[in-house]
Design a protein around this motif. Structure first.
Motif, PDB file in Angstrom:
ATOM      1  N   UNK A   1      -1.094  -9.259   0.539  1.00 42.58           N
ATOM      2  CA  UNK A   1      -1.561  -7.978   0.007  1.00 42.58           C
ATOM      3  C   UNK A   1      -2.754  -7.451   0.798  1.00 42.58           C
ATOM      4  N   UNK A   2      -3.512  -8.343   1.425  1.00 41.79           N
ATOM      5  CA  UNK A   2      -4.702  -7.954   2.175  1.00 41.79           C
ATOM      6  C   UNK A   2      -4.404  -7.633   3.642  1.00 41.79           C
ATOM      7  N   UNK A   3      -3.189  -7.930   4.083  1.00 48.29           N
ATOM      8  CA  UNK A   3      -2.841  -7.757   5.498  1.00 48.29           C
ATOM      9  C   UNK A   3      -2.349  -6.347   5.783  1.00 48.29           C
ATOM     10  N   UNK A   4      -2.980  -5.671   6.737  1.00 49.35           N
ATOM     11  CA  UNK A   4      -2.580  -4.306   7.089  1.00 49.35           C
ATOM     12  C   UNK A   4      -1.144  -4.285   7.614  1.00 49.35           C
ATOM     13  N   UNK A   5      -0.770  -5.229   8.456  1.00 41.30           N
ATOM     14  CA  UNK A   5       0.558  -5.226   9.058  1.00 41.30           C
ATOM     15  C   UNK A   5       1.649  -5.631   8.067  1.00 41.30           C
ATOM     16  N   UNK A   6       1.329  -6.551   7.168  1.00 40.01           N
ATOM     17  CA  UNK A   6       2.351  -7.056   6.254  1.00 40.01           C
ATOM     18  C   UNK A   6       2.626  -6.095   5.099  1.00 40.01           C
ATOM     19  N   UNK A   7       1.581  -5.716   4.336  1.00 38.49           N
ATOM     20  CA  UNK A   7       1.812  -4.950   3.116  1.00 38.49           C
ATOM     21  C   UNK A   7       0.807  -3.837   2.862  1.00 38.49           C
ATOM     22  N   UNK A   8      -0.442  -3.998   3.281  1.00 41.86           N
ATOM     23  CA  UNK A   8      -1.497  -3.093   2.823  1.00 41.86           C
ATOM     24  C   UNK A   8      -1.472  -1.731   3.490  1.00 41.86           C
TER      25      UNK A   8
ATOM     26  N   UNK B   1       0.799  -1.223   0.000  1.00 45.04           N
ATOM     27  CA  UNK B   1       0.000   0.000   0.000  1.00 45.04           C
ATOM     28  C   UNK B   1       0.826   1.264   0.000  1.00 45.04           C
ATOM     29  N   UNK B   2       1.954   1.248   0.723  1.00 43.71           N
ATOM     30  CA  UNK B   2       2.826   2.425   0.787  1.00 43.71           C
ATOM     31  C   UNK B   2       4.031   2.311  -0.135  1.00 43.71           C
ATOM     32  N   UNK B   3       4.043   1.268  -0.972  1.00 43.57           N
ATOM     33  CA  UNK B   3       5.164   1.042  -1.897  1.00 43.57           C
ATOM     34  C   UNK B   3       6.508   0.934  -1.178  1.00 43.57           C
ATOM     35  N   UNK B   4       6.497   0.301  -0.005  1.00 46.03           N
ATOM     36  CA  UNK B   4       7.747   0.244   0.754  1.00 46.03           C
ATOM     37  C   UNK B   4       8.185  -1.162   1.153  1.00 46.03           C
ATOM     38  N   UNK B   5       7.356  -2.179   0.882  1.00 47.18           N
ATOM     39  CA  UNK B   5       7.740  -3.531   1.285  1.00 47.18           C
ATOM     40  C   UNK B   5       7.315  -4.526   0.205  1.00 47.18           C
ATOM     41  N   UNK B   6       8.206  -5.445  -0.105  1.00 56.39           N
ATOM     42  CA  UNK B   6       7.940  -6.483  -1.105  1.00 56.39           C
ATOM     43  C   UNK B   6       7.833  -7.839  -0.404  1.00 56.39           C
ATOM     44  N   UNK B   7       7.447  -8.842  -1.158  1.00 58.08           N
ATOM     45  CA  UNK B   7       7.434 -10.205  -0.614  1.00 58.08           C
ATOM     46  C   UNK B   7       8.823 -10.588  -0.100  1.00 58.08           C
ATOM     47  N   UNK B   8       9.849 -10.180  -0.852  1.00 57.83           N
ATOM     48  CA  UNK B   8      11.215 -10.588  -0.532  1.00 57.83           C
ATOM     49  C   UNK B   8      11.783  -9.911   0.703  1.00 57.83           C
TER      50      UNK B   8
END
Length: 446
Positions: free
Chosen positions: A179-186, A83-90
């Protein structure tokens, strides 16, 4: 003088014979142990297949499959998915940490650094960090060999049981979860139900991704083109999921010492590892950890000590507890049950269990600590005995036996990536133009 030399010669001969007898005794003992293992448990010595099972719509026979893997890799390393373009899967599944991150609970949105050096910072729009906020509530397993996870009964071979609570049943479905997780990526960029669609809309604004999706899904694009629809329509949730899964499925390992032993190489395991293998069967570890992946992917209540935010996490009105599969099924018998993990690649993927040992007395940072947990009968969480699985009882193993068991578990670690279709290195750039994770040498190569 001659008598002295003669006595010295006899003494050396005696020592030489003694050493030879000792060596022969060890060889005989090891040969007998090897024969016992093969005759008693030969049918349970199952080596990994050359490749994982593939779904028909996402296999090497699919048109554009090699380009699909390349696309999946680009997406895997691109922070544009967040969501903030700051974290990838990797950032949480980095090749430098065996496609994991080497920490108990991963740091997602707002995180800086990699692996044990990764730290939380304030994401955009946040005034302060709540306890455990923007950390995963459970340990993030390695992506290695996830394409080989066994399915639930009745499912197809490629529909492996995913996540600690088994809430998804394929890599394709798993790819949408973070992608749906607020803490992980969203974060707060959009609502969870809309997350995958919103990410796809952003991908459609990047010309290189349109080109890559067209190459990865040529048959699907031919239909879009024939209908006169925009080229960007090739980017949708289904194709996104298949691309990421195509890359992840190729991260399968090969040539572990155990696999070489299972295929007939008696010298592939050390004496300690063979003793540990025998002990593994003697105490019944294979009751849950069976087959080539050393897991039946069932759900068990072990009483692992709970640390961290729990699930749902404290900052989302949780109570700090994690009831495991119950959160997915709401069936009372599923309370505190978590999926049995594969024992493959354990020496590369510490820490262990669903909490990684964070904030607990149980720890679980090393394989020895995990073996000690089972040896004392588990239940560091002190849940009622009726909820524990029946096999959770003290084993009475000594230090040498536990050392042997750890040695065997280490033999289940692959020595290379089996697929020749992927480049395991971290890319220096991604199509969005955002910064991918730092380049670290992969722990396994192909």
């Amino acid at each position: 003088m001659k008598n002295h030399l003669w006595r010295l010669f006899l003494l050396m001969l005696v020592f030489s014979l003694a050493a030879g007898c000792s060596s022969d005794d060890v060889s005989d003992e090891e040969a007998a142990l090897t024969a016992t293992i093969r005759s008693t448990w030969g049918d349970k010595l199952v080596a990994l297949d050359a490749e994982p099972p593939y779904p028909p719509t996402n296999s090497p026979a699919s048109a554009g499959f090699d380009a699909r893997i390349d696309l999946g890799k680009a997406l895997f390393y691109d922070p544009v998915l967040s969501g903030d373009n700051d974290v990838s899967c990797a950032h949480c599944h980095h090749p430098g940490f065996a496609w994991g991150d080497g920490i108990a609970l991963s740091i997602g949105v707002g995180g800086v650094g990699l692996g044990p050096d990764r730290a939380r910072t304030l994401p955009p729009g946040e005034a302060e960090l709540e306890e455990w906020e923007f950390m995963t509530p459970r340990n993030s397993p390695s992506v290695l060999d996830t394409g080989r996870f066994a399915p639930a009964p009745g499912n197809d071979p490629w529909e492996g049981v995913m996540f600690w609570d088994g809430r998804e049943d394929s890599l394709e479905k798993q790819a949408r979860g973070p992608l749906r997780s607020r803490d992980e990526m969203k974060h707060d960029a959009y609502g969870a139900p809309a997350a995958v669609g919103m990410v796809c809309e952003e991908l459609k604004t990047i010309p290189e991704y349109i080109t890559m999706f067209k190459a990865a899904f040529p048959d699907e694009f031919a239909q879009i083109d024939a209908a006169g629809d925009p080229d960007s329509d090739i980017i949708d949730a289904g194709n996104y999921s298949r691309a990421v899964a195509a890359y992840e499925r190729e991260l399968y390992t090969a040539d572990s010492p155990f696999d070489r032993f299972a295929r007939g190489d008696d010298s592939a395991l050390s004496m300690s590892q063979k003793r540990g293998l025998k002990l593994f069967f003697d105490v019944g570890c294979d009751g849950c950890h069976s087959g080539a992946m050393f897991s039946d992917f069932g759900f068990y209540a072990l009483g692992v000590a709970q640390g961290g935010p729990g699930k749902p996490p404290i900052h989302e009105h949780g109570d700090g507890n994690d009831l495991g599969r119950y959160g997915n099924t709401t069936m009372d018998e599923d309370r505190y049950r978590f999926r049995a993990p594969s024992l493959r690649n354990l020496s590369l993927t510490a820490p262990y269990f669903h909490t990684g040992g964070t904030g607990t007395a149980g720890d679980y940072q090393t394989l020895r600590q995990v073996v000690e947990f089972f040896n004392r009968g588990g239940n560091d969480l002190a849940i009622e005995a009726s909820r524990l699985d029946d096999f959770m009882e003290p084993q009475g193993l000594g230090d040498t036996e536990m050392d042997d068991l750890v040695a065997f578990l280490e033999s289940l670690t692959g020595t290379r990536i089996g697929s020749s279709r992927i480049d395991v290195r971290v890319p220096t750039s991604v199509p969005s133009g955002l910064a991918p994770p730092a380049v670290l040498e992969p722990v396994l190569s192909n």
